[in-house]
Design a protein around this motif. Structure first.
Motif, short mmCIF file in Angstrom:
data_model
loop_
_atom_site.label_atom_id
_atom_site.label_comp_id
_atom_site.label_asym_id
_atom_site.label_seq_id
_atom_site.Cartn_x
_atom_site.Cartn_y
_atom_site.Cartn_z
N VAL A 99 4.43 -14.81 -3.84
CA VAL A 99 3.37 -14.05 -3.15
C VAL A 99 2.94 -14.77 -1.88
O VAL A 99 2.81 -14.15 -0.82
N LEU A 100 2.74 -16.08 -1.95
CA LEU A 100 2.30 -16.83 -0.78
C LEU A 100 3.33 -16.79 0.35
O LEU A 100 2.98 -16.60 1.51
N VAL A 101 4.60 -16.95 0.00
CA VAL A 101 5.66 -16.92 1.01
C VAL A 101 5.75 -15.54 1.65
O VAL A 101 5.84 -15.43 2.88
N ARG A 102 5.69 -14.49 0.84
CA ARG A 102 5.76 -13.12 1.37
C ARG A 102 4.57 -12.83 2.28
O ARG A 102 4.72 -12.30 3.38
N ARG A 103 3.37 -13.21 1.86
CA ARG A 103 2.18 -12.95 2.66
C ARG A 103 2.19 -13.77 3.96
O ARG A 103 1.78 -13.29 5.00
N LYS A 104 2.68 -15.00 3.90
CA LYS A 104 2.77 -15.81 5.12
C LYS A 104 3.78 -15.20 6.09
O LYS A 104 3.53 -15.12 7.29
N ALA A 105 4.92 -14.75 5.56
CA ALA A 105 5.93 -14.10 6.41
C ALA A 105 5.35 -12.84 7.05
O ALA A 105 5.57 -12.59 8.24
N ARG A 115 2.21 -12.29 7.80
CA ARG A 115 1.27 -12.70 8.85
C ARG A 115 2.03 -13.18 10.08
O ARG A 115 1.63 -12.88 11.21
N LEU A 116 3.11 -13.94 9.88
CA LEU A 116 3.89 -14.43 11.02
C LEU A 116 4.54 -13.29 11.78
O LEU A 116 4.57 -13.28 13.01
N MET A 117 5.07 -12.30 11.04
CA MET A 117 5.67 -11.13 11.69
C MET A 117 4.62 -10.35 12.47
O MET A 117 4.88 -9.87 13.58
N LYS A 118 3.43 -10.23 11.91
CA LYS A 118 2.36 -9.52 12.58
C LYS A 118 1.93 -10.26 13.85
O LYS A 118 1.69 -9.64 14.88
N ASP A 119 1.87 -11.59 13.78
CA ASP A 119 1.53 -12.39 14.97
C ASP A 119 2.59 -12.26 16.06
O ASP A 119 2.26 -12.24 17.25
N ASP A 120 3.86 -12.17 15.66
CA ASP A 120 4.95 -12.04 16.64
C ASP A 120 4.89 -10.70 17.37
O ASP A 120 5.25 -10.60 18.53
N THR A 121 4.46 -9.66 16.66
CA THR A 121 4.40 -8.34 17.28
C THR A 121 3.15 -8.15 18.12
O THR A 121 3.07 -7.23 18.92
N ALA A 122 2.16 -9.00 17.91
CA ALA A 122 0.89 -8.85 18.64
C ALA A 122 0.94 -9.44 20.03
O ALA A 122 1.75 -9.89 20.63
#
Length: 136
Positions: free
Chosen positions: A121-127, A129-136
Motif C-alpha cells: 500500500v505504501l509503495v503504491r500510494r507513494k508512486a 503521489r510521485l506520478m501526480k507531482d510529475d504531471t503537475a
C-alpha cells in the motif's frame, strides 16, 4: 468543579457525540443536562433530539466542536502511526535478541503478511503521489 461550566456537553460516541445543553440556573442549583442533538462526525450530520429545533448558537457550538474533534482525531491517528513505527522497531529488536524459536513461529507469518500488505500500500500510494507531482 470550576465555577463556570460550559453551555454544552458532548458525550463522545464512536461516530460522533450526543449533545447536551448544560443548565445550572435552576432552583435546586443542580447540574441538568438536556439532550438536544446527535452528531455524526463522519458525515457531518446534526440531528436534533426528538422534536427540538436547534438555534443558531446551538448549531455554531456543535459545528465548532465537530471541527475541533476532527482535528483531535487526525492528530491521534498520526500519533498512533508513529507509535506503530516505534512498536515495529521494538519488535525487530525483540525478534533479533530475545525471541525464542517457538515465539517466532507463533508470530512470523502474521507479521510478514501484515508488513507485506503495508509495504504494498505504501509503495503504491507513494508512486501515485510521485506520478501526480510529475504531471503537475
Amino acid at each position: 468543579m470550576g465555577a463556570h461550566l460550559p453551555d454544552y456537553y458532548f458525550r463522545v460516541r464512536e461516530n460522533g457525540a450526543l449533545v447536551f445543553r448544560v443548565d445550572t440556573e435552576n432552583r435546586q442549583r443542580r447540574i441538568e443536562m438536556d439532550q438536544i442533538a446527535m452528531v455524526n462526525i463522519r458525515n457531518g450530520e446534526i440531528k436534533p433530539h426528538g422534536d427540538r429545533t436547534l438555534g443558531d448558537d446551538d448549531v455554531a457550538a456543535i459545528q465548532n466542536w465537530m471541527a475541533e474533534r476532527q482535528s483531535v482525531l487526525a492528530d491521534r491517528t498520526i500519533d498512533d502511526i508513529l507509535r506503530t513505527v516505534d512498536h515495529l522497531n521494538l519488535t525487530t529488536q525483540w525478534a533479533q535478541s530475545k525471541a525464542s524459536d517457538d515465539q517466532l513461529d507463533a508470530v512470523t507469518d502474521s507479521l510478514l503478511l501484515a508488513m507485506h500488505d503495508l509495504r504494498s500500500v505504501l509503495v503504491r500510494r507513494k508512486a501515485d503521489r510521485l506520478m501526480k507531482d510529475d504531471t503537475a
